[in-house]
Design an enzyme around this catalytic site. Sequence first.
Site, mmCIF file in Angstrom:
data_model
loop_
_atom_site.group_PDB
_atom_site.id
_atom_site.type_symbol
_atom_site.label_atom_id
_atom_site.label_comp_id
_atom_site.label_asym_id
_atom_site.label_seq_id
_atom_site.Cartn_x
_atom_site.Cartn_y
_atom_site.Cartn_z
ATOM 1 N N GLU A 49 0.851 -0.946 -0.019
ATOM 2 C CA GLU A 49 -0.325 0.461 -0.544
ATOM 3 C C GLU A 49 0.844 1.295 0.077
ATOM 4 O O GLU A 49 0.381 2.458 -0.165
ATOM 5 C CB GLU A 49 -1.101 -0.266 1.219
ATOM 6 C CG GLU A 49 -1.913 -0.821 1.162
ATOM 7 C CD GLU A 49 -1.967 -2.396 1.710
ATOM 8 O OE1 GLU A 49 -0.290 -2.558 1.404
ATOM 9 O OE2 GLU A 49 -1.978 -3.483 1.550
ATOM 10 N N PHE A 111 -11.146 -7.095 14.237
ATOM 11 C CA PHE A 111 -10.088 -7.214 13.492
ATOM 12 C C PHE A 111 -9.870 -6.823 12.559
ATOM 13 O O PHE A 111 -11.067 -5.994 12.236
ATOM 14 C CB PHE A 111 -10.378 -8.663 12.795
ATOM 15 C CG PHE A 111 -9.430 -8.971 12.030
ATOM 16 C CD1 PHE A 111 -8.343 -9.975 12.160
ATOM 17 C CD2 PHE A 111 -9.378 -9.774 10.619
ATOM 18 C CE1 PHE A 111 -7.420 -10.228 11.150
ATOM 19 C CE2 PHE A 111 -8.571 -9.901 9.363
ATOM 20 C CZ PHE A 111 -7.987 -10.789 9.325
ATOM 21 N N GLN A 112 -8.568 -6.044 12.747
ATOM 22 C CA GLN A 112 -7.676 -5.538 11.651
ATOM 23 C C GLN A 112 -8.423 -3.841 11.798
ATOM 24 O O GLN A 112 -9.111 -2.763 11.099
ATOM 25 C CB GLN A 112 -7.778 -5.484 10.075
ATOM 26 C CG GLN A 112 -7.085 -6.447 9.531
ATOM 27 C CD GLN A 112 -7.012 -7.312 7.871
ATOM 28 O OE1 GLN A 112 -7.949 -6.848 7.033
ATOM 29 N NE2 GLN A 112 -6.114 -7.201 7.493
ATOM 30 N N LYS A 161 -17.440 -0.697 7.140
ATOM 31 C CA LYS A 161 -17.572 -1.654 5.877
ATOM 32 C C LYS A 161 -19.655 -1.250 5.839
ATOM 33 O O LYS A 161 -19.829 -1.066 4.595
ATOM 34 C CB LYS A 161 -17.635 -2.492 6.289
ATOM 35 C CG LYS A 161 -18.107 -3.509 5.379
ATOM 36 C CD LYS A 161 -16.787 -5.105 5.976
ATOM 37 C CE LYS A 161 -16.728 -6.238 4.522
ATOM 38 N NZ LYS A 161 -16.460 -7.387 4.776
ATOM 39 N N MET A 478 24.315 8.184 0.897
ATOM 40 C CA MET A 478 23.954 9.656 1.394
ATOM 41 C C MET A 478 24.357 9.109 3.006
ATOM 42 O O MET A 478 25.501 10.617 3.625
ATOM 43 C CB MET A 478 22.765 9.867 1.031
ATOM 44 C CG MET A 478 23.172 11.440 1.964
ATOM 45 S SD MET A 478 24.063 12.394 1.310
ATOM 46 C CE MET A 478 23.375 13.234 -0.218
#
Length: 573
Positions: A49, A111-112, A161, A478
């Site tokens: 993502e 959940f999540q 949802k 760097m």
Amino acid sequence: MKLTGAQILWECLVREGVTEIFGYPGGAILPAYDAMLDYPIRHTLVRHEQGATHMADGYARATGRVGVAIATSGPGATNMVTGIATAMLDSSPIVCITGQVGSRLIGTDAFQEIDITGITLPVTKHNYLVTRAQDVAAAVREAFQIAQEGRPGPVLIDITKDAQQSSCEFDWEAAAPVRRARRETPLPVHADLTRAAELIQNAKRPVILAGHGVTISGAENALRAFAERGNIPVAATLLGIGGLPASHPLNLGMMGMHGEAWVNIAIQQADLLIACGMRFDDRVTGKLSTYAPNARKIHIEIDPSEINKNVPVDVALVGDLRAVLDRLVPLLVPMIDSGDRRRWLAEIEASRGDSAVRDIQSLPDDGHLYAAHVINDLWRATRDHDTIVVTDVGQHQMWEAQYYHHERPRSLITSGGLGTMGFAVPAAIGAKRARPEAEVWAVVGDGGFQMTMCELATAVQESLAIKVAIINNGFLGMVRQWQEFFYERRYAATPLSGPDFVKLADAFGVHSRAVLARRDVLPAIAEARAHQGPVVIDFRVEQEDTVYPMVPAGADLHAMIRRPNPIVETAAD
Ligand SMILES: Cc1cc2nc3c(=O)[nH]c(=O)nc-3n(C[C@H](O)[C@H](O)[C@H](O)COP(=O)(O)OP(=O)(O)OC[C@H]3O[C@@H](n4cnc5c(N)ncnc54)[C@H](O)[C@@H]3O)c2cc1C
Ligand SMILES: Cc1ncc(C[n+]2csc(CCOP(=O)(O)OP(=O)(O)O)c2C)c(N)n1
Ligand SMILES: [Mg+2]
């Protein structure tokens, strides 16, 4: 018309002009994904993502239009945070959509479930938790307005949802943003404009500081008119590169920590700085108390909170840069014949000459492959084409800024403020989606490439012919450079191994080759350009090369570490 919240989401996105979206599905966003199939929006399936957010960001920076990313709740949403912060720090307009657990489950550690609006509060311009279908349309419409208006930036919409699944009446008109009716961008009062014009007219040693705001505001023509009318040299921030063509005689190049020596010297000796859509980042100013000590300052800036934030200014012109310049420039008397300006430009030119002899370009071909040569050859090979270079973060990013001479705005896309390694490959994919006719090169270090190289699979699945130039120095270069200068060469955790990038690319189904010698650089670039699909070139460059000049963090801007003269390369032994 009765629609589900999920349908309303797509209906609104389509009406906002969205045709591309970058994302990754999961349980809490599934109703939206299911509804997506019925709408004319192309979805690019990413591999992580973070990649979706950088793609949306690359899309936005390539075009100026809002880029859109979508992910599920919990880990999908948290994986987006780095990309959102990257867009925030560089004022890039993106809208991120996340699924959230059902509204009745919020607060139960479902959940999540993660409080993504809480997490992203400091790195978004605004965010929403939408728990009812009837609130989806207003949130989307407002999000698009906020992302673009004034100083652009990221907006997140978290949709439960049940809000996606339930239905309600869809009314586009009624959902028009009312709470924040589009405010007229302010314009400076006439007295301030004339005061600025007076300062500009009377200055003997003025410098224009051109920033990202030039591109965002579409002010490149106005900037050019301003510089030419006043016969004023222009220095660019990293994100301001391309605002004035590199070949323009008044273009000095980049300022700041790794800016050209003559640019920083000119700024320190200036009697007037005119900052145009730039925010005096610490990479630009060095030590504030000794920054441009003799210069009056004019700041043209859309975000009032930037005025006097780092550098106190004499005149602030708050407003859209193009609109302000359109009013300011006619107040100026043409200075093309001014002796003062000619002397000033000649002085700067003289210090430019001194730097040229130290330039690595002057180094005789000693059989070593230097990153600067690779970048310069890439510029020579692609300069006459519609090319976008997307860089990652590190030494290669600075060499690109120094040795690729950009002629057009939006032809360099790079993470400046957050300095996000892993940005280049996904942002290049987003840029290619946005501008399929353009040739898109990702210039990336061997470290940053390994952070998001999974997105090569995305490029293959979507047939996006990005060209990836890995500047492979076997180091987190760097950071190694900082250790070289400031930590007695104690290379803690900076030597870096990698896979065989050619074999890796092959496994992804990407055409690839390795380049070890200077003579093979141009042929490899030509081959990559001729190849239809994505390409990876592994440029095995000098391992301990150094970006010069360098202003140590927090030091005086003119206290630069310069390339030794005559040139001695630490790694050439
Ligand atoms: C390794 C590394 C090294 C770096 N070294 C350097 C360096 O040597 N030199 C350098 O310059 N940078 C360097 N940077 C980048 C630096 O950190 C900043 O990101 C950069 O200087 C910011 O440039 P900016 O102020 O032009 O752009 P931004 O940070 O994007 O700011 C743009 C400004 O323009 C304003 N603006 C936006 N739209 C408008 C509009 N329509 N009208 C008017 N104003 C508007 C915004 O409000 C904002 O204040 C480096 C970054 C990294 C990762
Ligand atoms: C996500 C992230 N982690 C750490 C850093 C700190 N950092 C800045 S430059 C750099 C090294 C980059 O190495 P590489 O990608 O190989 O590029 P090089 O400097 O060698 O060109 C690191 C670790 C960062 N900018 N971003
Ligand atoms: Mg490296």
